[in-house]
Structure formats: C-alpha cells, structure tokens
Design a protein around this motif. Structure first.
Motif, PDB file in Angstrom:
ATOM      1  N   VAL A 281       0.856  -1.194   0.000  1.00  0.00           N
ATOM      2  CA  VAL A 281       0.000   0.000   0.000  1.00  0.00           C
ATOM      3  C   VAL A 281       0.889   1.240   0.000  1.00  0.00           C
ATOM      4  O   VAL A 281       2.037   1.199   0.450  1.00  0.00           O
ATOM      5  N   GLN A 282       0.358   2.325  -0.528  1.00  0.00           N
ATOM      6  CA  GLN A 282       1.099   3.584  -0.528  1.00  0.00           C
ATOM      7  C   GLN A 282       0.894   4.267   0.821  1.00  0.00           C
ATOM      8  O   GLN A 282      -0.131   4.912   1.054  1.00  0.00           O
ATOM      9  N   TYR A 283       1.869   4.090   1.701  1.00  0.00           N
ATOM     10  CA  TYR A 283       1.788   4.601   3.063  1.00  0.00           C
ATOM     11  C   TYR A 283       3.201   4.873   3.570  1.00  0.00           C
ATOM     12  O   TYR A 283       4.098   4.075   3.277  1.00  0.00           O
TER      13      TYR A 283
ATOM     14  N   SER B  62       2.714   8.045   2.513  1.00  0.00           N
ATOM     15  CA  SER B  62       2.352   9.046   1.510  1.00  0.00           C
ATOM     16  C   SER B  62       2.431   8.424   0.125  1.00  0.00           C
ATOM     17  O   SER B  62       2.960   7.323  -0.046  1.00  0.00           O
ATOM     18  N   ARG B  63       1.925   9.132  -0.851  1.00  0.00           N
ATOM     19  CA  ARG B  63       1.933   8.656  -2.227  1.00  0.00           C
ATOM     20  C   ARG B  63       3.358   8.444  -2.721  1.00  0.00           C
ATOM     21  O   ARG B  63       4.242   9.258  -2.470  1.00  0.00           O
ATOM     22  N   GLY B  64       3.558   7.331  -3.433  1.00  0.00           N
ATOM     23  CA  GLY B  64       4.875   7.039  -3.986  1.00  0.00           C
ATOM     24  C   GLY B  64       5.767   6.229  -3.069  1.00  0.00           C
ATOM     25  O   GLY B  64       6.831   5.776  -3.478  1.00  0.00           O
TER      26      GLY B  64
ATOM     27  N   TYR C 195       5.822   2.810  -0.950  1.00  0.00           N
ATOM     28  CA  TYR C 195       5.090   1.545  -0.826  1.00  0.00           C
ATOM     29  C   TYR C 195       5.529   0.791   0.429  1.00  0.00           C
ATOM     30  O   TYR C 195       6.731   0.663   0.701  1.00  0.00           O
TER      31      TYR C 195
ATOM     32  N   THR D  81     -15.800   7.749   3.249  1.00  0.00           N
ATOM     33  CA  THR D  81     -14.760   7.804   2.227  1.00  0.00           C
ATOM     34  C   THR D  81     -15.346   7.795   0.812  1.00  0.00           C
ATOM     35  O   THR D  81     -14.687   8.219  -0.136  1.00  0.00           O
TER      36      THR D  81
ATOM     37  N   VAL E  32      -7.663   1.335   3.399  1.00  0.00           N
ATOM     38  CA  VAL E  32      -7.187   1.598   2.040  1.00  0.00           C
ATOM     39  C   VAL E  32      -8.282   1.213   1.045  1.00  0.00           C
ATOM     40  O   VAL E  32      -8.889   0.146   1.173  1.00  0.00           O
TER      41      VAL E  32
ATOM     42  N   GLU F 217      -6.708   0.426  -4.702  1.00  0.00           N
ATOM     43  CA  GLU F 217      -5.360   0.963  -4.514  1.00  0.00           C
ATOM     44  C   GLU F 217      -4.416  -0.050  -3.862  1.00  0.00           C
ATOM     45  O   GLU F 217      -3.261   0.265  -3.580  1.00  0.00           O
TER      46      GLU F 217
END
Length: 213
Positions: free
Chosen positions: A128-130, A132-134, A136, A153, A176, A180
């Motif tokens: 997962v993108q955590y 922040s974005r970018g 993993y 959400t 999440v 995604e």
C-alpha cells in the motif's frame, strides 16, 4: 628510510578483512544475547523482586522458572474442558471492564492474528502507498472496512495492518480503498521475515499479483 604503503600492504588487508568479518559475525550474536538477557531480567524480576524483598537475598533465575511453569500450567488448564469454560468466563469479565477490556481485546486479536494458521488471522500480504503517495509499504489485510467508514470515504475499503520493524506485533491500522491495494504472491510468514530483518532477509518468491478470497 623506506616508506611503507599501508593501503597496498597485503598483510594489513588480511587483518582488516578478518576484523570486518569478525565484527559482522559477532555483532548479531552480541545483540541477540543482549536482548535475551534483557528480556530474561525483565520477566525474571516480576516474581524475583517480591521474593528477594521477602527473603532478603538474591534469587536470580527463579522468576523465569516460575513464569515458564505458569505458562505451561496455563496451557494445560486452557486445553481442558473445564479450563476453557473458566477462561471464557474470565475473558467476559475482562471485556466488561472499562479500558482494560479494550486493551485486552486489542492485544488478544493481534496475538490471534499472528498465531492463526488458516484464514482466521491476516488474509493477504499487500503493498500500500503509506505514509504518503509514492512510498510503498508491506502490510496485511485483516478484513473489509465497515460500512460507516465506507460512507465517509465514498468507496469500498479494507483494513490493512502495517507492522513495524523489528517488532511486527506493533504497528498501524489503516483503511485503504480496494482498487489501490497491490496483492502479493508471498506468504505472510515470509513477509514477516522481511519486516523483522529490515529487508535483509528477502525470500525468493514470485511477487506477482495474487488475491486470496
């Protein structure tokens, strides 16, 4: 006077190589032993402390012996039919105590998740993108997020547990969106090895997309 080139001296290179090899061999042993002794002293003192104050002299090791006996006796008792009923009643009491019930329930669920053999604990290993974005991060799917979260959400999501290194029993729980999540074809056991080792131990598995329903 002849100048000695220390950089190209083969004997010094051998000594340096031996020293570096010895350091990297000794370090994990030393750290492991230190952690074991630290844990031993912590557990040991739980029972050793009161006994030492009562008797007036040191009793090193008695605490860990008592702890191991209690664990063993608890295991025997918990596998008995009567014992299961008593522990069930004890759990019901624990759940009803404010704050204590929340802590006990959370700890028990995490422990059960790590101990589960099939389907009762973590469902999948995912990326997962955590945070922040970018970026993993490895995580474990626990269950679908409840409707009251999905309503806020605006999309269907799942709960993902993000364990910490090197202690995977602590971590963060995040929600999440399903679209995604990247599902990985790697066992939870091997994913835990990666997390605990800080990525040093990386099992050679096919990290393709794989979702287990």
């Amino acid at each position: 006077m002849k100048k000695v080139n220390l950089k190209n001296n083969p004997k010094l290179k051998d000594i340096r190589k031996v020293f570096i090899t010895g350091t990297f061999t000794f370090l994990p042993i030393a750290v492991t032993i230190s952690l074991v002794f630290w844990l031993f002293n912590k557990v040991d003192y739980i029972f050793r402390g009161p006994l030492e104050r009562l008797l007036g002299f040191p009793l090193y090791g008695v605490g860990i012996i008592i702890t191991l006996l209690l664990i063993f006796l608890t295991g025997i008792f918990a596998t008995d039919v009567l014992g299961k009923k008593i522990f069930k009643g004890f759990e019901n009491v624990m759940y009803k105590i404010p704050l204590v019930g929340m802590i006990y329930s959370s700890v028990k669920q995490v422990v059960d998740a790590f101990a589960a053999k099939k389907g009762d604990g973590f469902k999948n290993t995912v990326l997962v993108q955590y945070p922040s974005r970018g970026i993993y991060t490895l995580g474990f799917v626990t269950t679908n997020s409840p409707s009251f979260i999905n309503e806020h959400t605006g999309e269907e999501g799942v709960f993902v547990f993000i364990p910490t290194t090197p202690n995977p029993t602590s971590g963060m729980l995040i929600t999440v969106p399903k679209d995604e999540i990247i599902y990985l074809d790697i066992s939870i056991e091997n994913a835990l090895k990666i997390i605990v080792s800080g990525g040093i131990v990386a099992p050679k598995e096919n990290l393709g997309s794989c979702k287990i329903e």
